[in-house]
Design a protein around this motif. Structure first.
Motif, mmCIF file in Angstrom:
data_model
loop_
_atom_site.group_PDB
_atom_site.id
_atom_site.type_symbol
_atom_site.label_atom_id
_atom_site.label_comp_id
_atom_site.label_asym_id
_atom_site.label_seq_id
_atom_site.Cartn_x
_atom_site.Cartn_y
_atom_site.Cartn_z
ATOM 1 N N LYS B 9 0.839 -1.204 0.000
ATOM 2 C CA LYS B 9 0.000 0.000 0.000
ATOM 3 C C LYS B 9 0.876 1.255 0.000
ATOM 4 O O LYS B 9 1.788 1.375 0.814
ATOM 5 C CB LYS B 9 -0.919 0.003 1.220
ATOM 6 C CG LYS B 9 -2.241 0.669 0.864
ATOM 7 C CD LYS B 9 -3.303 0.518 1.914
ATOM 8 C CE LYS B 9 -4.492 1.362 1.486
ATOM 9 N NZ LYS B 9 -5.318 1.712 2.621
ATOM 10 N N PRO B 10 0.596 2.193 -0.947
ATOM 11 C CA PRO B 10 1.443 3.381 -1.003
ATOM 12 C C PRO B 10 1.233 4.277 0.211
ATOM 13 O O PRO B 10 0.179 4.255 0.827
ATOM 14 C CB PRO B 10 0.990 4.075 -2.284
ATOM 15 C CG PRO B 10 -0.365 3.566 -2.562
ATOM 16 C CD PRO B 10 -0.480 2.209 -1.938
ATOM 17 N N GLU B 11 2.238 5.047 0.492
ATOM 18 C CA GLU B 11 2.144 5.975 1.614
ATOM 19 C C GLU B 11 1.711 7.331 1.126
ATOM 20 O O GLU B 11 2.019 7.735 0.017
ATOM 21 C CB GLU B 11 3.523 6.115 2.282
ATOM 22 C CG GLU B 11 3.956 4.889 3.020
ATOM 23 C CD GLU B 11 5.380 5.039 3.516
ATOM 24 O OE1 GLU B 11 5.887 6.187 3.489
ATOM 25 O OE2 GLU B 11 5.950 4.031 3.924
ATOM 26 N N LYS B 12 1.005 8.055 1.986
ATOM 27 C CA LYS B 12 0.609 9.417 1.635
ATOM 28 C C LYS B 12 1.590 10.379 2.273
ATOM 29 O O LYS B 12 1.873 10.282 3.468
ATOM 30 C CB LYS B 12 -0.796 9.699 2.160
ATOM 31 C CG LYS B 12 -1.861 9.191 1.231
ATOM 32 C CD LYS B 12 -3.220 9.733 1.594
ATOM 33 C CE LYS B 12 -4.240 9.273 0.566
ATOM 34 N NZ LYS B 12 -5.591 9.708 0.911
ATOM 35 N N PRO B 177 -3.715 11.394 -11.714
ATOM 36 C CA PRO B 177 -2.508 10.851 -11.086
ATOM 37 C C PRO B 177 -2.493 11.140 -9.591
ATOM 38 O O PRO B 177 -2.968 12.174 -9.146
ATOM 39 C CB PRO B 177 -1.374 11.583 -11.802
ATOM 40 C CG PRO B 177 -1.985 12.799 -12.381
ATOM 41 C CD PRO B 177 -3.413 12.459 -12.665
ATOM 42 N N LYS B 178 -2.003 10.164 -8.834
ATOM 43 C CA LYS B 178 -1.954 10.343 -7.383
ATOM 44 C C LYS B 178 -0.509 10.398 -6.884
ATOM 45 O O LYS B 178 -0.245 10.864 -5.788
ATOM 46 C CB LYS B 178 -2.656 9.163 -6.685
ATOM 47 C CG LYS B 178 -4.097 8.988 -7.082
ATOM 48 C CD LYS B 178 -5.001 9.310 -5.902
ATOM 49 C CE LYS B 178 -6.474 9.103 -6.258
ATOM 50 N NZ LYS B 178 -7.084 10.335 -6.773
ATOM 51 N N GLY B 179 0.401 9.890 -7.704
ATOM 52 C CA GLY B 179 1.786 9.771 -7.262
ATOM 53 C C GLY B 179 2.640 10.969 -7.602
ATOM 54 O O GLY B 179 2.160 12.111 -7.575
ATOM 55 N N GLU B 180 3.881 10.708 -7.937
ATOM 56 C CA GLU B 180 4.864 11.766 -8.228
ATOM 57 C C GLU B 180 4.335 12.749 -9.274
ATOM 58 O O GLU B 180 4.595 13.948 -9.189
ATOM 59 C CB GLU B 180 6.167 11.131 -8.730
ATOM 60 C CG GLU B 180 7.044 10.571 -7.626
ATOM 61 C CD GLU B 180 7.466 11.636 -6.623
ATOM 62 O OE1 GLU B 180 7.804 12.749 -7.057
ATOM 63 O OE2 GLU B 180 7.440 11.358 -5.410
ATOM 64 N N GLY B 258 -10.560 14.750 -6.004
ATOM 65 C CA GLY B 258 -10.335 14.737 -4.559
ATOM 66 C C GLY B 258 -10.588 16.101 -3.943
ATOM 67 O O GLY B 258 -9.669 16.896 -3.759
ATOM 68 N N ALA B 259 -11.869 16.338 -3.648
ATOM 69 C CA ALA B 259 -12.287 17.668 -3.188
ATOM 70 C C ALA B 259 -11.482 18.120 -1.985
ATOM 71 O O ALA B 259 -10.931 19.224 -1.961
ATOM 72 C CB ALA B 259 -13.772 17.668 -2.871
ATOM 73 N N TRP B 260 -11.392 17.261 -0.974
ATOM 74 C CA TRP B 260 -10.774 17.680 0.276
ATOM 75 C C TRP B 260 -9.287 18.007 0.089
ATOM 76 O O TRP B 260 -8.798 19.033 0.560
ATOM 77 C CB TRP B 260 -10.982 16.608 1.341
ATOM 78 C CG TRP B 260 -10.184 16.857 2.579
ATOM 79 C CD1 TRP B 260 -9.260 16.027 3.120
ATOM 80 C CD2 TRP B 260 -10.245 18.010 3.422
ATOM 81 N NE1 TRP B 260 -8.728 16.595 4.252
ATOM 82 C CE2 TRP B 260 -9.308 17.818 4.461
ATOM 83 C CE3 TRP B 260 -10.986 19.197 3.393
ATOM 84 C CZ2 TRP B 260 -9.095 18.759 5.472
ATOM 85 C CZ3 TRP B 260 -10.776 20.126 4.390
ATOM 86 C CH2 TRP B 260 -9.840 19.907 5.413
ATOM 87 N N ASN B 261 -8.606 17.126 -0.612
ATOM 88 C CA ASN B 261 -7.176 17.334 -0.840
ATOM 89 C C ASN B 261 -6.926 18.643 -1.582
ATOM 90 O O ASN B 261 -6.024 19.413 -1.234
ATOM 91 C CB ASN B 261 -6.629 16.147 -1.638
ATOM 92 C CG ASN B 261 -5.105 16.047 -1.562
ATOM 93 O OD1 ASN B 261 -4.483 16.617 -0.650
ATOM 94 N ND2 ASN B 261 -4.519 15.345 -2.496
ATOM 95 N N ALA B 272 -1.706 16.157 -0.593
ATOM 96 C CA ALA B 272 -1.250 14.791 -0.354
ATOM 97 C C ALA B 272 -1.013 14.063 -1.672
ATOM 98 O O ALA B 272 -1.860 14.084 -2.561
ATOM 99 C CB ALA B 272 -2.296 14.046 0.473
ATOM 100 N N ILE B 273 0.154 13.448 -1.779
ATOM 101 C CA ILE B 273 0.386 12.554 -2.909
ATOM 102 C C ILE B 273 0.768 11.189 -2.356
ATOM 103 O O ILE B 273 1.151 11.051 -1.194
ATOM 104 C CB ILE B 273 1.483 13.077 -3.874
ATOM 105 C CG1 ILE B 273 2.833 13.170 -3.155
ATOM 106 C CG2 ILE B 273 1.097 14.406 -4.459
ATOM 107 C CD1 ILE B 273 3.997 13.354 -4.118
#
Lengths: 258, 285
Positions: B9-12, B177-180, B258-261, B272-273
């Motif tokens: 599981k990736p870390e935030k 995209p959620k990562g880098e 991602g509204a909150w982010n 947060a990524i």
């Protein structure tokens, strides 16, 4: 996952109620005299910046005969019912005298013939109503500057007030009488004239016969029609409701350059 | 917050996404643009018709709103060119039951809600000043701090047709995209933000000033640039409509990605990524 859905749901609900609140609040604030009074304070800034960036002698754009509007839309009073005005109209303005008084060395009362003999100017300009529309017309009239020099302004004169022959709103105190005022920068601007012709014809009643002001770098409501009297004043707070014009007394800007 | 997890599981991690000046000018802009739009519709309602050229051609507006009689009742009508649309309740004729009136845009969209051109103008010019001062602050600061150069100017790789197409497809699928990759704006964001900040918003000021008879004397070239005062009024309206379109799309993307982010990042600056889990917790940044 259900955690996020909940959060989304909560956010949605919060967003919706905030929106409703904002709309309701907006409406309340929109009408609140204090809030309107506060935002109206920007008027002074707007006026000063316009005076700063617009050269005093800069001319309004002049157009060609091909640009003239087929009909020059009249607005405001188009056929005054005031008894004095009707009497003048019946006699073809034969007894009409343009009165120039107030802070002047030599008060004047000029017939239309005398006004037409003054230094004149003809210009094809755009008239911009505060409502948003524009019309282009060809105006011929007496230049205000030389006319004022003829009367000789006293040193403390700062504004020229234009008293008009039409009542635009029936009121008990007479504050529905149309009037306007401009400062000496605009009064002495080369394009500022008291027009007696529109599109090469005698100025029609609907457009302000016998004389109407053209102060070309401002909006339509400054272009006083049915001008009866020019009064040179030091300030205009004692006239009507004190804001320098019929529409100014009803919330509009005194300097109508935008 | 990075949680020590075992496995895949990736870390935030929270990265710093928006500078203080970007966040501040963003929210002031939200306020100013909202009130400018509403007071602008109030002003539009004083003459709900638009033209091209120097002067109004009253019988031939390219768009107009008003009311008409149809089968014994009043309806709202919007005319665009030769097209006539029935828009009762929204455009041309609206209001609560029994109190409907002829008006361009409905009361809920205008500031003030009642018909009051003088007050509408006061609101409009006050927030125009705030908008201009705020916009200049954003521009100057973004030039100085490198926001435009580093974050917004698209790179050559960004504008490669293949990349643009890929971004359009992933946006359409609402896959973000959620990562880098999420550390930077993608090319569609860059294009949209630049178009709004450098073209549409300045266009509002320029076309607004072109409607000023006073400013026309100072800068007559603006009349030539936009083709006349009535064209400027039309372009003011079209630019405002495009800005409304941008706002709706922007809000939809904020929620979808991602509204909150997103909202947090525009308030606190932290975004947060997700990064691959690191063997040593806390070594991510």
């Amino acid at each position: 996952m259900s955690d996020t859905t909940n959060r989304r749901g909560w956010l949605k609900a919060a967003g919706a109620s905030l929106g409703a609140l904002a709309l309701g609040a907006c409406d309340k604030i929109g009408m609140d005299p204090k809030a309107v009074g506060f935002v109206s304070k920007a008027e002074g800034l707007t006026r000063r910046v316009q005076r700063l960036v617009i050269d005093r002698k800069a001319l309004a754009r002049e157009f060609t005969p091909a640009d003239i509007s087929p009909v020059f839309k009249p607005n405001g009073s188009i056929s005054p019912s005031d008894a004095d005005y009707r009497a003048h109209l019946l006699k073809g303005f034969a007894d009409y005298r343009l009165v120039v008084d107030g802070l002047v060395e030599r008060p004047l009362a000029l017939s239309l013939e005398e006004v037409s003999a003054l230094p004149s100017r003809t210009q094809i300009t755009r008239h911009d109503c505060v409502e948003g529309w524009s019309a282009i017309g060809k105006w011929t009239g007496a230049r205000l500057g030389p006319l004022l020099d003829k009367a000789g302004l006293k040193k403390n004169a700062r504004y020229i007030v234009f008293h008009c022959g039409d009542t635009l709103e029936e009121t008990l105190d007479g504050s529905g009488q149309y009037y306007e005022s401009i400062d000496l920068i605009d009064a002495y601007h080369p394009q500022t004239i008291l027009a007696y012709q529109l599109n090469d014809k005698t100025l029609p009643v609907a457009n302000g016969a016998p004389l109407r002001l053209r102060v070309e770098r401002q909006l339509g409501y400054k272009q006083a029609k049915y001008v009866m009297r020019l009064e040179a004043v030091e300030d205009f707070s004692h006239i009507s409701r004190g804001n320098g014009g019929f529409w100014e007394d009803r919330g509009y800007e005194w300097y109508a350059g935008i | 917050m990075p949680k020590p997890e075992n496995g895949t599981k990736p870390e935030k991690v929270l990265v710093y996404r928006h500078r203080g000046v970007t966040r501040l000018t963003h929210w002031i802009n939200v306020l100013a643009v909202s009130l400018l739009l509403m007071s602008g519709l109030e002003i539009f309602n004083a003459h709900p018709a638009l033209y091209w050229g120097q002067k109004a051609t009253f019988d031939q507006p390219w768009i107009s709103m008003g009311s008409a009689e149809k089968a014994g009742r009043t309806i709202g009508v919007t005319k665009i060119g030769s097209l006539t649309l029935e828009t009762t309740g929204v455009l041309g004729y609206s209001g609560p039951p029994g109190m409907q009136e002829e008006r361009g845009f409905p009361a809920w969209a205008t500031l003030p809600s009642s018909r009051d051109l003088a007050d509408g103008r006061h609101w409009h010019f006050f927030f125009a000043w705030l908008f201009v001062i705020n916009g200049l602050t954003y521009w100057i600061m973004s030039l100085i701090n490198g926001h435009i150069r580093k974050d917004l100017a698209p790179s050559l790789a960004d504008v490669a047709p293949k990349n643009v197409w890929r971004e359009i497809v992933t946006h359409a699928k609402l896959r973000f995209p959620k990562g880098e990759e999420a550390r930077h704006y993608n090319v569609l964001q860059k294009g949209a933000y630049l178009a709004v900040a450098l073209v549409l918003l300045p266009m509002m000021v320029a076309t607004g000033l072109t409607m000023s008879p006073g400013f026309n004397a100072a800068a007559p070239w603006l009349l030539d640039l936009f083709g006349g005062r009535q064209s400027a009024r039309t372009l003011h309206f079209i630019s405002a409509s495009l800005i409304v379109g941008f706002i709706l799309l922007h809000l939809a993307m904020v929620v979808a990605s991602g509204a909150w982010n997103n909202i947090r990042s525009m308030i606190t600056g932290k975004y947060a990524i997700e990064v691959p889990p690191s063997p040593a917790a806390g070594a991510a940044e």
